[in-house]
Design a protein around this motif. Sequence first.
Motif, PDB file in Angstrom:
ATOM      1  N   VAL A   1      14.809   4.719  10.823  1.00 20.42           N
ATOM      2  CA  VAL A   1      14.329   4.474  12.184  1.00 20.42           C
ATOM      3  C   VAL A   1      14.031   2.986  12.327  1.00 20.42           C
ATOM      4  CG1 VAL A   1      13.316   6.780  12.363  1.00 20.42           C
ATOM      5  CG2 VAL A   1      11.914   4.881  11.562  1.00 20.42           C
ATOM      6  N   PHE A   2      13.885   2.529  13.556  1.00 20.13           N
ATOM      7  CA  PHE A   2      13.500   1.150  13.814  1.00 20.13           C
ATOM      8  C   PHE A   2      11.979   1.040  13.801  1.00 20.13           C
ATOM      9  CE2 PHE A   2      17.709   0.959  16.070  1.00 20.13           C
ATOM     10  CZ  PHE A   2      18.280   0.043  15.197  1.00 20.13           C
ATOM     11  N   ILE A   3      11.479   0.036  13.098  1.00 19.91           N
ATOM     12  CA  ILE A   3      10.046  -0.277  13.084  1.00 19.91           C
ATOM     13  C   ILE A   3       9.857  -1.434  14.058  1.00 19.91           C
ATOM     14  CG2 ILE A   3       8.063  -0.901  11.665  1.00 19.91           C
ATOM     15  CD1 ILE A   3       9.349   1.813  10.989  1.00 19.91           C
ATOM     16  N   ILE A   4       9.090  -1.205  15.115  1.00 15.68           N
ATOM     17  CA  ILE A   4       9.004  -2.154  16.220  1.00 15.68           C
ATOM     18  C   ILE A   4       7.595  -2.746  16.316  1.00 15.68           C
ATOM     19  CG2 ILE A   4       9.315  -2.439  18.718  1.00 15.68           C
ATOM     20  CD1 ILE A   4      11.091   0.046  18.644  1.00 15.68           C
ATOM     21  N   GLY A   5       7.537  -4.037  16.634  1.00 17.41           N
ATOM     22  CA  GLY A   5       6.256  -4.676  16.935  1.00 17.41           C
ATOM     23  C   GLY A   5       5.655  -5.513  15.836  1.00 17.41           C
ATOM     24  N   ARG A   6       6.482  -5.943  14.893  1.00 15.80           N
ATOM     25  CA  ARG A   6       5.989  -6.745  13.755  1.00 15.80           C
ATOM     26  C   ARG A   6       4.867  -6.018  13.004  1.00 15.80           C
ATOM     27  NH1 ARG A   6       8.365 -11.649  14.184  1.00 15.80           N
ATOM     28  NH2 ARG A   6       8.974 -12.345  16.256  1.00 15.80           N
ATOM     29  N   ARG A   7       5.107  -4.753  12.711  1.00  9.09           N
ATOM     30  CA  ARG A   7       4.143  -3.935  11.992  1.00  9.09           C
ATOM     31  C   ARG A   7       4.763  -3.421  10.705  1.00  9.09           C
ATOM     32  NH1 ARG A   7      -0.756  -4.698  14.002  1.00  9.09           N
ATOM     33  NH2 ARG A   7      -1.382  -2.767  12.972  1.00  9.09           N
ATOM     34  N   CYS A   8       3.905  -3.122   9.742  1.00 11.98           N
ATOM     35  CA  CYS A   8       4.376  -2.485   8.515  1.00 11.98           C
ATOM     36  C   CYS A   8       4.801  -1.052   8.830  1.00 11.98           C
ATOM     37  CB  CYS A   8       3.266  -2.460   7.469  1.00 11.98           C
ATOM     38  SG  CYS A   8       2.783  -4.093   6.842  1.00 11.98           S
ATOM     39  N   ALA A   9       5.740  -0.562   8.043  1.00 12.45           N
ATOM     40  CA  ALA A   9       6.163   0.835   8.189  1.00 12.45           C
ATOM     41  C   ALA A   9       5.197   1.739   7.437  1.00 12.45           C
ATOM     42  CB  ALA A   9       7.579   1.008   7.653  1.00 12.45           C
ATOM     43  N   GLU A  10       5.079   2.974   7.914  1.00  5.91           N
ATOM     44  CA  GLU A  10       4.216   3.950   7.250  1.00  5.91           C
ATOM     45  C   GLU A  10       4.867   5.323   7.272  1.00  5.91           C
ATOM     46  OE1 GLU A  10       0.577   4.655   9.410  1.00  5.91           O
ATOM     47  OE2 GLU A  10       1.614   5.994  10.782  1.00  5.91           O
ATOM     48  N   TYR A  11       4.458   6.155   6.311  1.00  2.42           N
ATOM     49  CA  TYR A  11       4.752   7.578   6.426  1.00  2.42           C
ATOM     50  C   TYR A  11       3.496   8.218   6.990  1.00  2.42           C
ATOM     51  CZ  TYR A  11       4.917  12.470   5.331  1.00  2.42           C
ATOM     52  OH  TYR A  11       4.846  13.835   5.434  1.00  2.42           O
ATOM     53  N   ASN A  12       3.624   8.817   8.171  1.00  2.00           N
ATOM     54  CA  ASN A  12       2.488   9.457   8.833  1.00  2.00           C
ATOM     55  C   ASN A  12       2.417  10.920   8.410  1.00  2.00           C
ATOM     56  OD1 ASN A  12       1.254  11.039  11.317  1.00  2.00           O
ATOM     57  ND2 ASN A  12       0.483   8.940  11.373  1.00  2.00           N
ATOM     58  N   TRP A  13       1.370  11.236   7.663  1.00  2.00           N
ATOM     59  CA  TRP A  13       1.222  12.573   7.102  1.00  2.00           C
ATOM     60  C   TRP A  13       1.019  13.608   8.205  1.00  2.00           C
ATOM     61  CZ3 TRP A  13       1.616  14.607   2.249  1.00  2.00           C
ATOM     62  CH2 TRP A  13       1.098  15.881   2.052  1.00  2.00           C
ATOM     63  N   ASP A  14       0.192  13.283   9.194  1.00  2.00           N
ATOM     64  CA  ASP A  14      -0.102  14.247  10.259  1.00  2.00           C
ATOM     65  C   ASP A  14       1.135  14.525  11.110  1.00  2.00           C
ATOM     66  OD1 ASP A  14      -2.770  14.441   9.469  1.00  2.00           O
ATOM     67  OD2 ASP A  14      -3.357  12.719  10.691  1.00  2.00           O
ATOM     68  N   GLY A  15       1.865  13.462  11.450  1.00  2.00           N
ATOM     69  CA  GLY A  15       3.048  13.649  12.277  1.00  2.00           C
ATOM     70  C   GLY A  15       4.292  13.983  11.491  1.00  2.00           C
ATOM     71  N   ASN A  16       4.185  13.895  10.164  1.00  2.00           N
ATOM     72  CA  ASN A  16       5.313  14.202   9.282  1.00  2.00           C
ATOM     73  C   ASN A  16       6.538  13.355   9.642  1.00  2.00           C
ATOM     74  OD1 ASN A  16       6.469  15.564   7.101  1.00  2.00           O
ATOM     75  ND2 ASN A  16       7.396  17.108   8.421  1.00  2.00           N
ATOM     76  N   LYS A  17       6.311  12.033   9.817  1.00  2.00           N
ATOM     77  CA  LYS A  17       7.412  11.165  10.216  1.00  2.00           C
ATOM     78  C   LYS A  17       7.151   9.726   9.791  1.00  2.00           C
ATOM     79  CE  LYS A  17       5.546  10.410  14.872  1.00  2.00           C
ATOM     80  NZ  LYS A  17       5.813  10.555  16.329  1.00  2.00           N
ATOM     81  N   ILE A  18       8.197   8.936   9.861  1.00  2.00           N
ATOM     82  CA  ILE A  18       8.137   7.506   9.570  1.00  2.00           C
ATOM     83  C   ILE A  18       7.958   6.763  10.890  1.00  2.00           C
ATOM     84  CG2 ILE A  18       9.468   5.534   8.743  1.00  2.00           C
ATOM     85  CD1 ILE A  18      10.856   7.512   6.814  1.00  2.00           C
ATOM     86  N   GLN A  19       7.055   5.775  10.886  1.00  2.00           N
ATOM     87  CA  GLN A  19       6.790   5.040  12.108  1.00  2.00           C
ATOM     88  C   GLN A  19       6.124   3.713  11.765  1.00  2.00           C
ATOM     89  OE1 GLN A  19       4.166   7.758  14.165  1.00  2.00           O
ATOM     90  NE2 GLN A  19       2.334   6.974  13.121  1.00  2.00           N
ATOM     91  N   ALA A  20       5.902   2.891  12.798  1.00  2.00           N
ATOM     92  CA  ALA A  20       5.165   1.644  12.627  1.00  2.00           C
ATOM     93  C   ALA A  20       3.672   1.954  12.493  1.00  2.00           C
ATOM     94  CB  ALA A  20       5.413   0.718  13.812  1.00  2.00           C
ATOM     95  N   ASN A  21       3.020   1.266  11.575  1.00  2.00           N
ATOM     96  CA  ASN A  21       1.578   1.444  11.377  1.00  2.00           C
ATOM     97  C   ASN A  21       0.837   0.579  12.401  1.00  2.00           C
ATOM     98  OD1 ASN A  21      -1.091   1.483  10.474  1.00  2.00           O
ATOM     99  ND2 ASN A  21      -0.500   1.571   8.325  1.00  2.00           N
ATOM    100  N   ARG A  22       0.292   1.203  13.425  1.00  2.00           N
ATOM    101  CA  ARG A  22      -0.312   0.458  14.531  1.00  2.00           C
ATOM    102  C   ARG A  22      -1.835   0.462  14.503  1.00  2.00           C
ATOM    103  NH1 ARG A  22       3.719  -1.129  17.480  1.00  2.00           N
ATOM    104  NH2 ARG A  22       5.652   0.099  17.582  1.00  2.00           N
ATOM    105  N   TYR A  23      -2.435   1.100  13.512  1.00  3.29           N
ATOM    106  CA  TYR A  23      -3.884   1.261  13.529  1.00  3.29           C
ATOM    107  C   TYR A  23      -4.592   0.527  12.393  1.00  3.29           C
ATOM    108  CZ  TYR A  23      -2.445   4.886  16.773  1.00  3.29           C
ATOM    109  OH  TYR A  23      -1.866   5.552  17.811  1.00  3.29           O
ATOM    110  N   ASN A  24      -3.877   0.205  11.359  1.00  9.36           N
ATOM    111  CA  ASN A  24      -4.476  -0.511  10.235  1.00  9.36           C
ATOM    112  C   ASN A  24      -4.347  -2.016  10.483  1.00  9.36           C
ATOM    113  OD1 ASN A  24      -5.025  -1.666   7.616  1.00  9.36           O
ATOM    114  ND2 ASN A  24      -4.668   0.366   6.745  1.00  9.36           N
ATOM    115  N   THR A  25      -5.459  -2.730  10.399  1.00  7.77           N
ATOM    116  CA  THR A  25      -5.426  -4.176  10.677  1.00  7.77           C
ATOM    117  C   THR A  25      -4.569  -4.931   9.670  1.00  7.77           C
ATOM    118  OG1 THR A  25      -7.472  -4.434   9.397  1.00  7.77           O
ATOM    119  CG2 THR A  25      -7.698  -4.151  11.771  1.00  7.77           C
ATOM    120  N   ARG A  26      -4.440  -4.390   8.467  1.00  8.38           N
ATOM    121  CA  ARG A  26      -3.618  -5.051   7.459  1.00  8.38           C
ATOM    122  C   ARG A  26      -2.129  -4.860   7.701  1.00  8.38           C
ATOM    123  NH1 ARG A  26      -5.284  -2.855   1.837  1.00  8.38           N
ATOM    124  NH2 ARG A  26      -5.377  -0.902   3.005  1.00  8.38           N
TER     125      ARG A  26
END
Length: 207
Positions: free
Chosen positions: A83-108
Motif C-alpha cells: 500500500v502507499f504510505i502517505i504524509g511523511r509518516r512511518c508505516a505501521e501494522y495496525n493490530w485493531d484494524g488488521n491492516k498496514i497503514q501510516a502511523n498518524r498517532y505516534n509523535t515519533r
Amino acid sequence: MLQRNALIVTTLTCMFHIMRGELGCSPNETLQNVPSCPMSRKEIMEAALRLNCQEICKDNRYMYHCLPDNKMEHFFELCAPKVFIIGRRCAEYNWDGNKIQANRYNTRADCSNHTNPCPYVYNSTEAYKYQECFPRPSTNKGSKTKETELNISTAVLSGIIISIVLINGGVLSCLLRVYVCKNCTQQMTNVEENIPMSQKEDLDFEV
C-alpha cells in the motif's frame, strides 16, 4: 485543470491501494511477532523467501512486510498487498484494524525530520529504508546487560581487594606478634646477662 484531475486520480489510486491493504490471508498463517525487522534489501529478500507469501496466500499481490505496531515497540512480519504510505509518516501494522497503514498517532512516527527522511508518498514494501521508524529495543537490553556485567565486575574486584587487605592485615598482625615476642625474648636475655653472678646464685638459692 489537468493538474487537478491528475491529483484526483492519484488520490483515488492511493485510497484504492489503502483499502486493499486489509489482509486477505488469515493472520494465523502469516502474522508473526518478531524481535526485529530486516534492515537491508538482502535481508528482506531472504525473509520473503522464508515466509513465501505468494505460496501461502495463493495470490501474487501479497508481499512480505515487517513493520512496527502503532506504539513502535513491537515488530510483526506478515503477508499483505503493498500500500502507499502517505504524509511523511512511518508505516505501521495496525493490530485493531488488521491492516498496514501510516502511523498518524505516534509523535515519533513523523519521519520528515529523520536523518534519512521519508518522502510524502512511498510504498509499504520500502519501509525498511527509513530505519529510524524501527526503534531497536534490543539496544536498551544490551545496555542493561553491560551495566549488569559492570556491576558484577565491580563487586568481584571489591571482594578481591577486601580479601587482599584482610590477608595482608593478618600477615602483618602475625609479623608484629613475632617481632614483639622476639623483642621480649631479647630483652629478657639482656636482663639475665646484666645480673651479677652473686645475685644469680642468691636467686637460684631462693628458688
